[in-house]
Motif scaffolding. Structure first.
Motif, PDB file in Angstrom:
ATOM      1  N   ARG A  87       0.850  -1.186   0.000  1.00 34.00           N
ATOM      2  CA  ARG A  87       0.000   0.000   0.000  1.00 34.00           C
ATOM      3  C   ARG A  87       0.889   1.240   0.000  1.00 34.00           C
ATOM      4  O   ARG A  87       1.786   1.361   0.844  1.00 34.00           O
ATOM      5  CB  ARG A  87      -0.906  -0.002   1.230  1.00 34.00           C
ATOM      6  CG  ARG A  87      -1.893  -1.161   1.248  1.00 34.00           C
ATOM      7  CD  ARG A  87      -2.747  -1.135   2.496  1.00 34.00           C
ATOM      8  NE  ARG A  87      -3.713  -2.227   2.512  1.00 34.00           N
ATOM      9  CZ  ARG A  87      -4.547  -2.475   3.516  1.00 34.00           C
ATOM     10  NH1 ARG A  87      -4.516  -1.696   4.596  1.00 34.00           N
ATOM     11  NH2 ARG A  87      -5.393  -3.480   3.438  1.00 34.00           N
ATOM     12  N   SER A  89       0.825   4.501   0.929  1.00 31.15           N
ATOM     13  CA  SER A  89       1.051   5.320   2.113  1.00 31.15           C
ATOM     14  C   SER A  89       1.873   4.580   3.157  1.00 31.15           C
ATOM     15  O   SER A  89       2.798   5.140   3.757  1.00 31.15           O
ATOM     16  CB  SER A  89      -0.286   5.774   2.716  1.00 31.15           C
ATOM     17  OG  SER A  89      -1.103   4.659   3.023  1.00 31.15           O
ATOM     18  N   GLU A  90       1.553   3.305   3.378  1.00 30.40           N
ATOM     19  CA  GLU A  90       2.284   2.524   4.381  1.00 30.40           C
ATOM     20  C   GLU A  90       3.734   2.316   3.975  1.00 30.40           C
ATOM     21  O   GLU A  90       4.652   2.435   4.806  1.00 30.40           O
ATOM     22  CB  GLU A  90       1.597   1.169   4.574  1.00 30.40           C
ATOM     23  CG  GLU A  90       0.205   1.267   5.184  1.00 30.40           C
ATOM     24  CD  GLU A  90      -0.460  -0.086   5.296  1.00 30.40           C
ATOM     25  OE1 GLU A  90       0.182  -1.093   4.911  1.00 30.40           O
ATOM     26  OE2 GLU A  90      -1.613  -0.143   5.765  1.00 30.40           O
ATOM     27  N   SER A 121      -5.643  10.595  -1.515  1.00 27.02           N
ATOM     28  CA  SER A 121      -5.669   9.839  -0.268  1.00 27.02           C
ATOM     29  C   SER A 121      -4.267   9.475   0.214  1.00 27.02           C
ATOM     30  O   SER A 121      -3.989   9.511   1.418  1.00 27.02           O
ATOM     31  CB  SER A 121      -6.494   8.554  -0.445  1.00 27.02           C
ATOM     32  OG  SER A 121      -5.931   7.737  -1.459  1.00 27.02           O
ATOM     33  N   THR A 122      -3.371   9.140  -0.724  1.00 22.25           N
ATOM     34  CA  THR A 122      -2.005   8.788  -0.322  1.00 22.25           C
ATOM     35  C   THR A 122      -1.301   9.971   0.303  1.00 22.25           C
ATOM     36  O   THR A 122      -0.673   9.855   1.366  1.00 22.25           O
ATOM     37  CB  THR A 122      -1.200   8.282  -1.534  1.00 22.25           C
ATOM     38  OG1 THR A 122      -1.813   7.102  -2.052  1.00 22.25           O
ATOM     39  CG2 THR A 122       0.233   7.961  -1.125  1.00 22.25           C
ATOM     40  N   HIS A 124      -2.587  12.567   1.767  1.00 26.44           N
ATOM     41  CA  HIS A 124      -3.189  12.876   3.063  1.00 26.44           C
ATOM     42  C   HIS A 124      -2.693  11.924   4.146  1.00 26.44           C
ATOM     43  O   HIS A 124      -2.345  12.355   5.253  1.00 26.44           O
ATOM     44  CB  HIS A 124      -4.709  12.805   2.960  1.00 26.44           C
ATOM     45  CG  HIS A 124      -5.414  13.083   4.245  1.00 26.44           C
ATOM     46  ND1 HIS A 124      -5.548  14.359   4.769  1.00 26.44           N
ATOM     47  CD2 HIS A 124      -6.007  12.255   5.147  1.00 26.44           C
ATOM     48  CE1 HIS A 124      -6.201  14.298   5.909  1.00 26.44           C
ATOM     49  NE2 HIS A 124      -6.485  13.032   6.170  1.00 26.44           N
ATOM     50  N   LYS A 125      -2.644  10.630   3.848  1.00 23.43           N
ATOM     51  CA  LYS A 125      -2.198   9.646   4.834  1.00 23.43           C
ATOM     52  C   LYS A 125      -0.731   9.827   5.189  1.00 23.43           C
ATOM     53  O   LYS A 125      -0.339   9.694   6.352  1.00 23.43           O
ATOM     54  CB  LYS A 125      -2.442   8.237   4.305  1.00 23.43           C
ATOM     55  CG  LYS A 125      -3.907   7.861   4.190  1.00 23.43           C
ATOM     56  CD  LYS A 125      -4.079   6.501   3.546  1.00 23.43           C
ATOM     57  CE  LYS A 125      -5.551   6.147   3.372  1.00 23.43           C
ATOM     58  NZ  LYS A 125      -5.727   4.857   2.661  1.00 23.43           N
ATOM     59  N   SER A 128      -0.260  12.920   7.396  1.00 22.68           N
ATOM     60  CA  SER A 128      -0.783  12.689   8.743  1.00 22.68           C
ATOM     61  C   SER A 128       0.051  11.708   9.550  1.00 22.68           C
ATOM     62  O   SER A 128       0.141  11.829  10.771  1.00 22.68           O
ATOM     63  CB  SER A 128      -2.231  12.171   8.655  1.00 22.68           C
ATOM     64  OG  SER A 128      -3.050  13.068   7.938  1.00 22.68           O
ATOM     65  N   GLY A 129       0.681  10.744   8.868  1.00 27.70           N
ATOM     66  CA  GLY A 129       1.311   9.662   9.606  1.00 27.70           C
ATOM     67  C   GLY A 129       2.817   9.644   9.667  1.00 27.70           C
ATOM     68  O   GLY A 129       3.386   8.881  10.451  1.00 27.70           O
TER      69      GLY A 129
END
Length: 326
Positions: A87, A89-90, A121-122, A124-125, A128-129
């Motif tokens: 994934r 973002s991860e 979405s990527t 944003h994640k 945030s992370g």
């Protein structure tokens, strides 16, 4: 220098590739290594990473990244290429942690295109992370025919805090020796006075006195910081008073025709502490200019701010507000 390891996530789209020119400027300014990362994901009914389609897409991406690598290598920028699976973002966050990445550079959205949200979405994640400083770029901002980005005017948000001074020092260290103008902007918030009835003349005068006190203190503060940063760099100050901080920041950036906005994620405005990241996120959503946000800041000493092995001598400033105001 502020950055040594830059991560440039790419999905193969021309949209995401617009971040490359910004990475070139930062890498050359800081002497940093650029890590180009592509996260390969499964498509449709593709069941195995060993499938022909999977291997073909991986080979195409390797060829694409190699072309970009040559572009950077021609400018003597060290580059690392990586293709991972999972994934996006991860994998981006995991790669950042494992490779001591101190700056992420990416576009607000990639091949997925514009959505009803301000970012993909990527993006944003990751924002945030990761907890890592990042530069986010709005696609379509690079002028046609201009291969590489060069920042000529940078707006730095100041709020009187040591962390914002640290950001100013980092940016100054990054562009020292280049023809770049720094604009130190501080926005004084006009305090809200919610009333069922209009405020009285006495209340209005009290509010104006409070704002003027902050304005004088901020003006002297900005001029003092500017003098300390002026060492082969053109530094200018700008002070604004408003009830709408975000709109004023974006408006000032457009009026000044800046190429980049730089700020600290730990927001402080007008004596009121914003929740972490609120102001930076609001500026990202409402302003189309590239934004460089410093996160995970080191503890800053009020007498000296550290900038990549050298000290930026921003000394303690005695604000006029610390004294009685007639």
């Amino acid at each position: 220098m502020p950055f040594k390891q830059i991560l440039l996530p790419l999905d193969g789209s021309s949209t995401a590739e617009e971040a490359v020119s910004h990475a070139i400027f930062i890498a050359e300014s800081c002497g940093a290594r650029v890590h180009m990362l592509h996260v390969q994901t499964s498509h449709g009914d593709e069941h195995s990473p060993d499938s022909v389609d999977w291997r073909l897409r991986r080979a195409e991406m390797r060829s694409y990244l190699s072309q970009l690598e040559r572009r950077l290598s021609e400018r003597n920028i060290p580059v690392t290429l990586n293709i991972v699976e999972g994934r996006p973002s991860e994998q981006i966050v995991e790669y950042s942690e494992e490779n001591d990445i101190d700056l992420l550079i990416f576009t607000a959205y990639g091949k997925g295109g514009i959505s009803r949200f301000h970012f993909g979405s990527t993006a944003h994640k990751v924002i945030s992370g990761s907890g890592i400083s990042f530069m986010i770029v709005r696609p379509g901002e690079l002028p046609p025919g201009r291969a590489d980005k060069a920042f000529k005017r940078i707006l730095i948000l100041m709020d009187g805090s040591h962390s914002s001074e640290w950001v100013a020092c980092q940016v100054a260290a990054m562009v020292r020796g280049q023809e770049v103008e720094l604009i130190l902007l501080q926005v004084i918030s006009v305090p809200e006075m919610p009333r069922r009835m209009p405020i009285t003349q006495e209340e209005y005068a009290l509010r104006e006195k409070f704002v003027e006190c902050n304005r004088r203190a901020a003006k002297a503060y900005l001029e003092d910081i500017a003098r300390q940063l002026q060492n082969g760099i053109k530094v200018r100050v700008r002070l604004e008073v408003t009830q709408s901080v975000v709109e004023k920041v974006c408006g000032a950036a457009m009026e000044e025709e800046v190429d980049l906005i730089a700020m600290d994620v730990h927001d402080t405005q007008g004596g009121t502490h914003w929740e972490k990241g609120n102001l930076s996120q609001a500026v990202m959503c409402r302003c189309s200019l590239p934004l460089l946000v410093f996160q995970d800041l080191p503890d800053t000493h009020p007498q000296h701010l550290h900038t990549g092995g050298e000290f930026c001598p921003v000394s303690h400033f005695n604000h006029p507000s610390d004294r009685n105001v007639e």
